[in-house]
Scaffold this motif. Sequence first.
Motif, mmCIF file in Angstrom:
data_model
loop_
_atom_site.group_PDB
_atom_site.id
_atom_site.type_symbol
_atom_site.label_atom_id
_atom_site.label_comp_id
_atom_site.label_asym_id
_atom_site.label_seq_id
_atom_site.Cartn_x
_atom_site.Cartn_y
_atom_site.Cartn_z
ATOM 1 N N LEU A 124 0.829 -1.207 0.000
ATOM 2 C CA LEU A 124 0.000 0.000 0.000
ATOM 3 C C LEU A 124 0.863 1.257 0.000
ATOM 4 O O LEU A 124 0.544 2.236 -0.678
ATOM 5 C CB LEU A 124 -0.938 0.000 1.208
ATOM 6 C CG LEU A 124 -1.980 -1.117 1.276
ATOM 7 C CD1 LEU A 124 -2.876 -0.925 2.496
ATOM 8 C CD2 LEU A 124 -2.820 -1.164 0.005
ATOM 9 N N TRP A 125 1.944 1.228 0.770
ATOM 10 C CA TRP A 125 2.837 2.401 0.791
ATOM 11 C C TRP A 125 3.472 2.623 -0.576
ATOM 12 O O TRP A 125 3.573 3.768 -1.039
ATOM 13 C CB TRP A 125 3.916 2.213 1.852
ATOM 14 C CG TRP A 125 3.368 2.120 3.243
ATOM 15 C CD1 TRP A 125 2.220 2.703 3.723
ATOM 16 C CD2 TRP A 125 3.918 1.388 4.338
ATOM 17 N NE1 TRP A 125 2.025 2.376 5.042
ATOM 18 C CE2 TRP A 125 3.056 1.573 5.458
ATOM 19 C CE3 TRP A 125 5.056 0.595 4.503
ATOM 20 C CZ2 TRP A 125 3.300 0.994 6.695
ATOM 21 C CZ3 TRP A 125 5.317 0.022 5.733
ATOM 22 C CH2 TRP A 125 4.446 0.213 6.818
ATOM 23 N N LEU A 126 3.870 1.537 -1.228
ATOM 24 C CA LEU A 126 4.416 1.669 -2.579
ATOM 25 C C LEU A 126 3.362 2.227 -3.528
ATOM 26 O O LEU A 126 3.666 3.057 -4.394
ATOM 27 C CB LEU A 126 4.916 0.314 -3.084
ATOM 28 C CG LEU A 126 5.477 0.284 -4.513
ATOM 29 C CD1 LEU A 126 6.654 1.252 -4.662
ATOM 30 C CD2 LEU A 126 5.895 -1.135 -4.896
ATOM 31 N N GLY A 127 2.116 1.776 -3.351
ATOM 32 C CA GLY A 127 1.032 2.319 -4.163
ATOM 33 C C GLY A 127 0.897 3.819 -4.018
ATOM 34 O O GLY A 127 0.649 4.537 -4.995
ATOM 35 N N GLU A 128 1.084 4.333 -2.793
ATOM 36 C CA GLU A 128 1.000 5.770 -2.577
ATOM 37 C C GLU A 128 2.181 6.515 -3.188
ATOM 38 O O GLU A 128 2.027 7.628 -3.701
ATOM 39 C CB GLU A 128 0.905 6.068 -1.077
ATOM 40 C CG GLU A 128 -0.474 5.863 -0.505
ATOM 41 C CD GLU A 128 -1.517 6.725 -1.188
ATOM 42 O OE1 GLU A 128 -1.534 7.950 -0.954
ATOM 43 O OE2 GLU A 128 -2.301 6.177 -1.979
ATOM 44 N N VAL A 129 3.369 5.914 -3.135
ATOM 45 C CA VAL A 129 4.524 6.521 -3.796
ATOM 46 C C VAL A 129 4.252 6.650 -5.294
ATOM 47 O O VAL A 129 4.454 7.721 -5.894
ATOM 48 C CB VAL A 129 5.798 5.680 -3.552
ATOM 49 C CG1 VAL A 129 6.957 6.218 -4.399
ATOM 50 C CG2 VAL A 129 6.183 5.697 -2.078
ATOM 51 N N VAL A 130 3.790 5.569 -5.895
ATOM 52 C CA VAL A 130 3.509 5.565 -7.338
ATOM 53 C C VAL A 130 2.403 6.558 -7.675
ATOM 54 O O VAL A 130 2.523 7.352 -8.624
ATOM 55 C CB VAL A 130 3.121 4.146 -7.797
ATOM 56 C CG1 VAL A 130 2.601 4.163 -9.238
ATOM 57 C CG2 VAL A 130 4.312 3.197 -7.673
ATOM 58 N N ALA A 131 1.325 6.535 -6.902
ATOM 59 C CA ALA A 131 0.188 7.416 -7.179
ATOM 60 C C ALA A 131 0.580 8.886 -7.112
ATOM 61 O O ALA A 131 0.208 9.688 -7.977
ATOM 62 C CB ALA A 131 -0.947 7.130 -6.199
ATOM 63 N N THR A 132 1.359 9.260 -6.090
ATOM 64 C CA THR A 132 1.720 10.659 -5.905
ATOM 65 C C THR A 132 2.756 11.113 -6.924
ATOM 66 O O THR A 132 2.680 12.235 -7.449
ATOM 67 C CB THR A 132 2.234 10.891 -4.476
ATOM 68 O OG1 THR A 132 1.327 10.310 -3.540
ATOM 69 C CG2 THR A 132 2.368 12.373 -4.187
ATOM 70 N N ALA A 133 3.727 10.253 -7.219
ATOM 71 C CA ALA A 133 4.715 10.599 -8.242
ATOM 72 C C ALA A 133 4.032 10.817 -9.587
ATOM 73 O O ALA A 133 4.316 11.786 -10.302
ATOM 74 C CB ALA A 133 5.767 9.492 -8.349
ATOM 75 N N GLY A 134 3.120 9.919 -9.924
ATOM 76 C CA GLY A 134 2.396 10.065 -11.185
ATOM 77 C C GLY A 134 1.563 11.325 -11.229
ATOM 78 O O GLY A 134 1.485 12.001 -12.264
ATOM 79 N N LEU A 135 0.945 11.669 -10.097
ATOM 80 C CA LEU A 135 0.135 12.884 -10.050
ATOM 81 C C LEU A 135 0.971 14.121 -10.346
ATOM 82 O O LEU A 135 0.551 15.002 -11.114
ATOM 83 C CB LEU A 135 -0.525 13.015 -8.680
ATOM 84 C CG LEU A 135 -1.343 14.285 -8.449
ATOM 85 C CD1 LEU A 135 -2.506 14.366 -9.426
ATOM 86 C CD2 LEU A 135 -1.845 14.343 -7.008
#
Length: 236
Positions: A124-135
Amino acid sequence: MSTLARRAAAEFTGTAFLVMAVVGSGVMASRLSPDDVGLQLLQNSLATGAALVALIVALQPVSASFNPVVTLAERVLGVLDNRTAAGLIAAQFAGGLAGSVLANLMFGLDAVTFSNHERTGTGLWLGEVVATAGLLVIVFGTLRSGRTDRVAFAVGGYITAAYWFTSSTSFANPAVTAARTITDTFAGIAPASAPGFILAQLLGGAVGFVLVRALYPAPAALAPASEYRLAKDQSR
């Protein structure tokens, strides 16, 4: 009203309505489709993405980040000064909390109820890293390619999609994450889980910042974002 006050008011309003969209549509989805979590997520993601498009279109002429990570990136890029960045971030957190309270009250719930929905783990933490970087890449890539009129649609589309392709369902926003701790509903996150998400979002913001600088290294390529801010300031 001063320019900073107007911008803070826009950030407060936009973040409040964004959180109302996230939390309110989550409650509505869980009531309309109580036995289908996939359908609940679809309803939640579509409502959130649509609300983002509308809010950014309406508030972009004043201020429409609604996200402390985006505001911090603007500060590092020199678009904002320290005082302005601090004021906007405070407004985003306050607006998010207000949005959660209003969403709870609209659906007949207590104004504040801390969430019991634990969200933790490296995936889940990796998902947030990916989501925020992409944003960040979506926001600044669209701005810096000179297509400021398309930011709303790019961000709304990205967040709708990121609900589905990230393990965390793409919170990607510290203010929204904090706000979701005070609603024990479909969209909630336990207070103990929030720090891990926020740290991951800040890390994702740093990754996104590096990507933006790598993809748009030349001063000429970086100009549109500053020109956009200048145009907004001159229009007031």
